[in-house]
Write an enzyme that holds these catalytic residues in place. Structure first.
Site: not given
Length: 213
Positions: A8, A10
């Protein structure tokens, strides 16, 4: 055998959550809605459109906004967020990430990105990490966002590996749910997953390989 890792963005590679929060809070305020940091946590890993819908539902005003209104508002939020990205630097890479990526590369592991952020390529370029990622899944081209597994499946496909040949790294519950929905090995940063680590500084290929294999 593990041959790749899917990140991922963020909260895993960098922390732009504070920038998202500023942009969402300002947008919400402009339409008479107040959100706080606790509510903002529920937006982690959620697409731009779905995040706005959650905000509108939070204030019980969803029915007052058409699809065109939502598009206009999400574009407005993104414009402010992109401006805030001008303050992002390599110093915003989270602890341990550069060393972990180097470790993966030394072991010839493929690296994919499964982020709902349409700004992911720009962010990686600012951080100097764009050339380290083999494939960035385009959130606009998957049918459903997290917690559906679509973007993780697409990222694995993009690096040429099967689901059982990779592990994913997430910091949101929606992301972990997405990985579990496609039976992908999951590593959670500060969130429950197959393997939970408290910080990105705890990431280690040896530790992950020992746990899963």
């Amino acid at each position: 055998m593990i041959k790749g890792a899917i990140f991922d963005l963020d909260g895993v590679i960098t922390d732009t959550a504070r920038l998202h929060y500023i942009a969402w809070k300002n947008l919400a305020k402009s339409i008479g809605i107040d959100i706080d940091e606790e509510f903002n946590e529920t937006l982690k890993g959620v697409s731009r459109r779905d995040s706005l819908i959650k905000i509108l539902e939070h204030a019980s005003v969803r029915d007052k906004y058409s699809d065109d209104d939502i598009k206009t508002l999400t574009d407005k939020k993104n414009d402010e967020y992109v401006k805030l990205l001008d303050d992002l630097t390599k110093d915003d890479i989270l602890p341990g990430i550069e060393a972990f990526i180097k470790e993966l590369k030394e072991k010839n592991m493929k690296i994919g990105l499964a982020s709902v952020s349409k700004n992911a390529p720009k962010i990686l370029e600012i951080l100097g990490l764009l050339d380290q990622v083999d494939f960035i899944a385009d959130p606009a081209k998957v049918e459903k966002g997290k917690p559906a597994p679509d973007i993780f499946i697409e990222s694995a496909r993009g690096i040429g590996l099967d689901i059982d040949q990779v592990f994913g790294i997430e910091d949101s519950q929606a992301g972990v749910q997405a990985m579990r929905a496609c039976n992908m090995r999951s590593v959670g940063i500060g969130v429950d997953a197959d393997l939970r680590l408290e910080t990105t500084g705890d990431l280690s290929l040896e530790k992950i390989a020992l746990y899963f294999e």
